[in-house]
Design a protein around this motif. Sequence first.
Motif, PDB file in Angstrom:
ATOM      1  N   UNK A   1       0.916  -1.257  -0.067  1.00 20.38           N
ATOM      2  CA  UNK A   1       0.081   0.137   0.078  1.00 20.38           C
ATOM      3  C   UNK A   1       0.840   1.305  -0.050  1.00 20.38           C
ATOM      4  N   UNK A   2       1.742   1.432   0.903  1.00 14.98           N
ATOM      5  CA  UNK A   2       2.690   2.709   0.867  1.00 14.98           C
ATOM      6  C   UNK A   2       3.531   2.813  -0.365  1.00 14.98           C
TER       7      UNK A   2
ATOM      8  N   UNK B   1       1.465   4.360  -3.110  1.00 12.37           N
ATOM      9  CA  UNK B   1       1.177   5.688  -2.648  1.00 12.37           C
ATOM     10  C   UNK B   1       2.456   6.519  -3.196  1.00 12.37           C
ATOM     11  N   UNK B   2       3.598   6.030  -2.886  1.00 15.54           N
ATOM     12  CA  UNK B   2       4.741   6.556  -3.364  1.00 15.54           C
ATOM     13  C   UNK B   2       4.927   6.871  -4.762  1.00 15.54           C
ATOM     14  N   UNK B   3       4.502   6.087  -5.582  1.00 16.24           N
ATOM     15  CA  UNK B   3       3.889   6.260  -6.946  1.00 16.24           C
ATOM     16  C   UNK B   3       3.047   7.498  -7.506  1.00 16.24           C
ATOM     17  N   UNK B   4       2.271   7.941  -6.223  1.00 17.14           N
ATOM     18  CA  UNK B   4       1.196   8.644  -6.557  1.00 17.14           C
ATOM     19  C   UNK B   4      -0.091   8.286  -7.287  1.00 17.14           C
ATOM     20  N   UNK B   5      -0.217   6.972  -7.217  1.00 22.74           N
ATOM     21  CA  UNK B   5      -1.207   6.408  -7.799  1.00 22.74           C
ATOM     22  C   UNK B   5      -2.249   6.391  -6.640  1.00 22.74           C
TER      23      UNK B   5
ATOM     24  N   UNK C   1      -7.474  -0.868  -3.904  1.00 24.07           N
ATOM     25  CA  UNK C   1      -7.944  -2.149  -4.930  1.00 24.07           C
ATOM     26  C   UNK C   1      -6.957  -2.864  -5.426  1.00 24.07           C
ATOM     27  N   UNK C   2      -5.810  -2.411  -5.922  1.00 24.48           N
ATOM     28  CA  UNK C   2      -4.727  -3.161  -6.563  1.00 24.48           C
ATOM     29  C   UNK C   2      -3.931  -3.770  -5.457  1.00 24.48           C
ATOM     30  N   UNK C   3      -3.775  -3.332  -4.301  1.00 26.43           N
ATOM     31  CA  UNK C   3      -2.970  -3.958  -3.345  1.00 26.43           C
ATOM     32  C   UNK C   3      -3.808  -5.087  -2.741  1.00 26.43           C
ATOM     33  N   UNK C   4      -5.106  -4.940  -2.420  1.00 33.35           N
ATOM     34  CA  UNK C   4      -5.752  -5.882  -1.701  1.00 33.35           C
ATOM     35  C   UNK C   4      -6.141  -6.948  -2.516  1.00 33.35           C
TER      36      UNK C   4
END
Length: 380
Positions: A251-252, A255-259, A265-268
């Motif tokens: 998850x982080x 977020x670091x890619x600013x998506x 959704x993609x992580x889970x």
Amino acid sequence: MGGFAYWAFGFGLSFGKSYSNLFIACGSFFIVADPEEMGVVYSKFVFELAYATTATTLISGAMAERCKFTSYCVVTVLVIFVYSIPAGWMWRDDGFLSTLGAVDVGGSGVVHLVGGCCGLVAATILGPRAGRYDQGTQLLPLGNPTNALLGLFMLWWGWLGFSAGSTTGIVDNKWKYSSRASVTTVLASSGGGLVGMTYSFYVKKGIHDVPILMNAVMGSLVAISGGCTIVRPWEAIIIGMVAALMVLFSIPLIDRLHIDDPTNTFAVHGIAGAWGMMAIGLFSVEDNMRNYTRGLNGLFRGGGWKFIAIQSMACGVLFSWSVIVATVLLFAVHKTIGMRMPLEEEILGPDYIDHCLKHDGNSQIIKNFKEKRRQLRRRF
């Protein structure tokens, strides 16, 4: 929209009887069954419909808080198409992935990996919510953690229906597999929940964070879906625990890619779904009653590298298909009717703009916006 689209063409593209080959099926569009066969046909249709609309629902979380509702309705129909083709590859007897020996009993790959990849594409095309990363990449607080937890438990309970129902019946020993699927689903999610609580306790310094727990449990449920009828109880716990860790670490990074993916959704679903597919190739034992494993043993069960290689290839195929086709279709929507709300509507919030729902979170914003609009009208 998803239900109508799947009835109109989705089921036919996956399981049509008029014509089928390795890659596509035709027939059974706007499905109607004769009285002699309607029990089997309609029960299969309703169960597959639930899977299909689950895949399309996943993308809504990735598009949340800045997508126009009308555009999402269009996207829903398109994602039904994206989902239906690989569903046939995996679950039709003469499907491309099925003939190669790939296994995905409950949809870790077909439902969750495909839906998660579509969500990743949608979030990337839409871009972040206004101001999302102005103060860094830290997670935003939940609007209503109590309601979110209620939703988690509703999904948790519903997952038993998905897992146990993935045997598509109770006769010919199917009921035995349904009972195992229920046990593995409960244990995998329990393992994921324990990891989430432990992770939160150490990372948050004694705080049991609600979003962390939710993401961990959801990831474990996603991962166990594909092999719910195959793996043993202790293996299910390991699968759920590993899935939870993968989700919480990814998850982080996303977020670091600013998506900006509001519901992860993609992580889970994407990452945990891929792990669920790989876990089948690691832990599965050859199934002699229903032949779920197509005569293969997992790597940890002495089966060598063949099964895990097949599962890896299936993940690659599902990922590539979903990303490429979703990119083409969603980019076309973005460039024609547009998917992103205007900035002022995004600030007011889709709850108010699309559904005329007012609540404490947006009442002051609405009041300030109306006052600003009155001032501008007086000026000009």
